[in-house]
Motif scaffolding. Sequence first.
Motif, PDB file in Angstrom:
ATOM      1  N   SER A  14      10.370  -4.547  -1.602  1.00 47.70           N
ATOM      2  CA  SER A  14      11.163  -3.342  -1.369  1.00 47.70           C
ATOM      3  C   SER A  14      11.648  -2.669  -2.638  1.00 47.70           C
ATOM      4  O   SER A  14      12.142  -1.535  -2.588  1.00 47.70           O
ATOM      5  N   SER A  15      11.533  -3.333  -3.786  1.00 48.78           N
ATOM      6  CA  SER A  15      12.034  -2.734  -5.029  1.00 48.78           C
ATOM      7  C   SER A  15      11.332  -3.339  -6.228  1.00 48.78           C
ATOM      8  O   SER A  15      10.624  -4.339  -6.113  1.00 48.78           O
ATOM      9  N   PHE A  19       7.756  -3.589  -5.264  1.00 48.64           N
ATOM     10  CA  PHE A  19       7.445  -2.276  -4.697  1.00 48.64           C
ATOM     11  C   PHE A  19       6.249  -1.652  -5.408  1.00 48.64           C
ATOM     12  O   PHE A  19       5.381  -1.055  -4.767  1.00 48.64           O
ATOM     13  N   GLN A  41      16.988  -1.315   2.663  1.00 45.54           N
ATOM     14  CA  GLN A  41      16.073  -1.146   1.524  1.00 45.54           C
ATOM     15  C   GLN A  41      14.617  -1.232   1.969  1.00 45.54           C
ATOM     16  O   GLN A  41      13.757  -0.511   1.452  1.00 45.54           O
ATOM     17  N   LEU A  42      14.335  -2.110   2.923  1.00 49.78           N
ATOM     18  CA  LEU A  42      12.983  -2.214   3.452  1.00 49.78           C
ATOM     19  C   LEU A  42      12.568  -0.918   4.152  1.00 49.78           C
ATOM     20  O   LEU A  42      11.452  -0.427   3.965  1.00 49.78           O
ATOM     21  N   ALA A  45      11.825   1.663   1.577  1.00 54.79           N
ATOM     22  CA  ALA A  45      10.562   1.373   0.891  1.00 54.79           C
ATOM     23  C   ALA A  45       9.372   1.761   1.754  1.00 54.79           C
ATOM     24  O   ALA A  45       8.406   2.359   1.268  1.00 54.79           O
ATOM     25  N   ALA A  55       7.477  -3.424   7.558  1.00 55.04           N
ATOM     26  CA  ALA A  55       8.330  -4.407   6.881  1.00 55.04           C
ATOM     27  C   ALA A  55       8.851  -5.436   7.869  1.00 55.04           C
ATOM     28  O   ALA A  55       9.052  -5.137   9.049  1.00 55.04           O
TER      29      ALA A  55
END
Length: 246
Positions: A14-15, A19, A41-42, A45, A55
């Motif tokens: 997710s980051s 990512f 956050q997922l 993303a 996700a």
Amino acid sequence: MEFKNKVVLVTGGSSGLGFAIAKAFALQGATLIITGRRQPQLDEAVSRLGGNSSAVCTDISNTTDLAELFSHMQAVHGHIDVLIANAGIGVIEPLGAITEAGFDKVFTTNVKGTIFTVQGALPLMSKVSSIVIIGSTASINPGPGLSVYGATKAALRALVRSWILDIKGSGVRINLLSPGPVNTQSLRDVLGENAQEVIDGLSEKSTLGRIGEAREIGQAALFLASDASSYVNGTELFADGGASQI
């Protein structure tokens, strides 16, 4: 290095580096599944990745979460073509200030979590599947305060060297991708107010005169996961601008 119709699972996607790696596969047409511990956050993303991406909220240090993840993969996708075992954490604790909580947190996620991620994925993989485990140059040059983190990444190298013997003849390849410092927000957050000064110093150690960009690590992951590296197995690929070689 196209991945159209390939099912690709990226943990910690997710980051940051995760990512960027996920984005590289999404651009190559993969059916992409990312994991992380935080649903908002997922969701963000997935919206940025676009394409055929989804996700599953998963903490890889929790074996119950992992069991649910692979049950989902079996039910929805039926198999896994590529596993990118990226999820991991690090804490800065120099000798004399190493805490039991910090040690347990890093080893439980980076080592235990990776072991059971790979072990859970294997039954869903075929003779042409590929596993890429994200290590770090900290395994050989951890720097001050990163001894425990570096030890977890060195452990991953030992695991890969044993695992390729454990699954000999299966056709599944397992390789380790070890980035050096990469220009991500998470790196700058860890370095704090001295971030640019430290990055400048790290750049001087590279034979290319700079630290890496996240997209470059994504491209290296594509190579190790693809048929372009079909005879590469059990290796550790350093993506660090040559710093670890001098």
